[in-house]
Write a protein that holds these residues in place. Structure first.
Motif, short mmCIF file in Angstrom:
data_model
loop_
_atom_site.label_atom_id
_atom_site.label_comp_id
_atom_site.label_asym_id
_atom_site.label_seq_id
_atom_site.Cartn_x
_atom_site.Cartn_y
_atom_site.Cartn_z
N GLU A 22 0.83 -1.21 0.00
CA GLU A 22 0.00 0.00 0.00
C GLU A 22 0.86 1.26 0.00
OE1 GLU A 22 -3.11 0.58 -0.34
OE2 GLU A 22 -4.11 -1.34 -0.05
N ILE A 23 1.93 1.24 0.77
CA ILE A 23 2.84 2.39 0.81
C ILE A 23 3.51 2.57 -0.54
CG2 ILE A 23 4.97 3.28 1.83
CD1 ILE A 23 2.56 3.52 3.66
N ASP A 24 3.86 1.46 -1.19
CA ASP A 24 4.49 1.53 -2.51
C ASP A 24 3.52 2.09 -3.53
OD1 ASP A 24 7.04 0.85 -3.77
OD2 ASP A 24 5.86 -0.51 -5.02
N GLU A 25 2.26 1.66 -3.48
CA GLU A 25 1.25 2.19 -4.40
C GLU A 25 0.98 3.66 -4.13
OE1 GLU A 25 -2.26 -0.18 -4.28
OE2 GLU A 25 -1.21 -2.05 -4.76
N LEU A 26 1.01 4.06 -2.86
CA LEU A 26 0.82 5.46 -2.52
C LEU A 26 1.95 6.31 -3.08
CD1 LEU A 26 -0.59 7.76 -1.02
CD2 LEU A 26 0.62 7.06 1.06
N LYS A 27 3.15 5.78 -3.01
CA LYS A 27 4.30 6.51 -3.57
C LYS A 27 4.12 6.73 -5.07
CE LYS A 27 8.10 5.32 -1.66
NZ LYS A 27 9.35 4.58 -1.29
N THR A 28 3.62 5.70 -5.77
CA THR A 28 3.37 5.83 -7.20
C THR A 28 2.28 6.86 -7.47
OG1 THR A 28 3.98 3.51 -7.58
CG2 THR A 28 2.64 4.58 -9.27
N ALA A 29 1.22 6.84 -6.66
CA ALA A 29 0.11 7.80 -6.83
C ALA A 29 0.60 9.24 -6.61
CB ALA A 29 -1.02 7.47 -5.87
N ILE A 30 1.48 9.43 -5.65
CA ILE A 30 2.04 10.76 -5.39
C ILE A 30 2.85 11.22 -6.59
CG2 ILE A 30 3.72 12.02 -3.98
CD1 ILE A 30 2.75 10.33 -1.59
#
Length: 443
Positions: free
Chosen positions: A344-352
């Protein structure tokens, strides 16, 4: 870490891109350190570590900057249980009400309680608290009762609660050595012969005898809520997460959403198995312009991650996923028990990265670029690492964040997610009915 969080939450709304990138790096590094320093310890010398942000140090001296966590507050569970039995624990926990980074239930960790015999032959008891807690009066299995000696604290008796039934508000008590056995058979204390006996053995006096006398005299008993280390760590991560990304934006000037306490009340008023049925989902948030929609979607994602970190009873909470993975024998890699959170943190980083990027201005920010950002950097250095060299685009992005944050209401999103969740409304109808009368915000 307190300085970093203060810096992030105090950033200008126009520089929200900087807050996003430095915040995600900060949280990622903190999760890594908690996993390495606490969760994966094999020598069992880190049973419980209190995570005060003032004591979490960001080390910038080494090549790879990282967080250093404080030393273990309790290296072994036995030491914690001894402090509960001696009624010391509440004196060793910081309960300064002005501090945000303390779980709310810590203020009500120790309470006074009266017991009533329900069916002594079955070792069953009912109870009544002698104070009022915003978290309600439910108890949980593995909470504790302390029968205090009037003469010697070493003679205190520690009892562990088993088989709590919320409907009858009754429970069983474990009369075995509470420091050793959690769900073992009930033994007469005089039959226990080891160095960890809870009380000094006395002829014709057992814990059951003592408890019977206490009940007959209607004497108050000390109750302690059990501190689950895993739940505590995820709740603290939630608090850090909220400060890093959400505190201070929009109309939200509190250190946490007001409705967070309402959800806590809901979850504490129903049984744990019913909580396990509730999944947290956000309502659909709509915006006409794409960049506005991207930002609103990002805020929604951040709020959902905050909830799943800090509200462990929820079915899809990170704590429940962590517990399931921890007991999955097919997972032999310690790092895999944090897989869902790390993903989830990795996906959030991509979204940012995607939010900061702009096809129109030919600006592409990659996830790898964010990894080059450090929480200790100044604004100019962050822009350099992200290749944000177009001042016109930065002004446009800044104005977008500022304008949206002047109208957005975190509590409104939170409230909508609660009153439109069928599982929650079914289990907690009356308070929800009252909330439904409040004025809605137009998105």
């Amino acid at each position: 870490m307190s300085d970093i969080l203060e810096s992030l939450s105090g950033m200008e709304k126009e520089n929200y891109y900087q807050r996003l990138t430095q915040g995600i790096v900060c949280i990622s590094k903190l999760i890594d350190q908690i996993q390495v320093q606490i969760i994966n310890r094999k020598d069992e010398d880190a049973y419980l570590t209190f995570l005060s942000p003032e004591e979490i140090i960001y080390n910038t001296e080494s090549y790879q900057h990282h967080f250093s966590l404080p030393s273990s507050s309790y290296k072994e569970k036995q030491i914690l249980l001894d402090d509960i039995r001696h009624d010391y624990l509440h004196t060793k926990i910081d309960k300064n009400i002005s501090k945000f980074f303390i779980p709310g239930y810590f203020y009500f960790l120790r309470r006074s309680i009266l017991l009533f015999s329900d069916d002594q032959s079955a070792n069953k008891y009912k109870y009544k608290f002698l104070d009022v807690s915003p978290y309600g009066n439910n108890i949980e299995n593995e909470d504790f009762l302390v029968l205090k000696s009037s003469s010697n604290e070493n003679d205190n008796i520690l009892l562990k609660i088993d088989n709590f039934d919320i409907k009858s508000r009754s429970f069983l008590l474990n009369f075995s050595n509470g420091c050793e056995n959690i769900h073992g058979e009930n033994h007469d204390m005089n039959a226990i012969d080891n160095d960890n006996s809870i009380i000094e053995k006395k002829p014709h006096s057992t814990p059951k005898d003592v408890l019977k006398d206490v009940i007959e005299k209607k004497s108050p008993i000390v109750y302690y809520q059990n501190i689950n280390p895993g739940k505590y760590y995820f709740e603290m991560l939630g608090k850090f997460f909220y400060q890093a990304f959400l505190a201070g934006i929009g109309n939200e000037d509190n250190l946490q959403p007001v409705f967070s306490n309402i959800l806590d009340s809901i979850l504490s008023s129903i049984t744990q198995d019913k909580c396990q049925e509730i999944e947290f989902k956000l309502p659909k948030l709509t915006q006409k312009k794409k960049k506005q929609k991207d930002l609103v979607d990002l805020i929604g994602r951040l709020l959902k991650l905050y909830i799943l970190l800090s509200k462990s009873p929820l079915k899809n909470s990170f704590y429940n996923d962590f517990e399931a993975r921890k007991h999955d024998e097919s997972l032999n890699d310690d790092k895999s028990i944090f897989n869902t959170l790390n993903s989830e943190i990795d996906e959030l980083k991509t979204a940012i990265a995607e939010f900061i990027s702009s096809k129109q201005h030919r600006i592409t920010v990659k996830k790898q670029d964010i990894d080059l950002v450090d929480p200790s950097m100044e604004n100019e250095e962050v822009k350099k690492r992200l290749n944000l060299t177009n001042p016109d685009y930065l002004q446009e992005l800044g104005e977008l964040c500022r304008d949206l944050f002047n109208t957005i209401d975190i509590n409104e999103i939170y409230r909508e997610s609660i009153i439109h969740n069928p599982k929650i409304t079914k289990l907690w109808k009356a308070p929800i009915a009252e909330l439904s009368h409040r004025k809605l915000c137009n998105w």
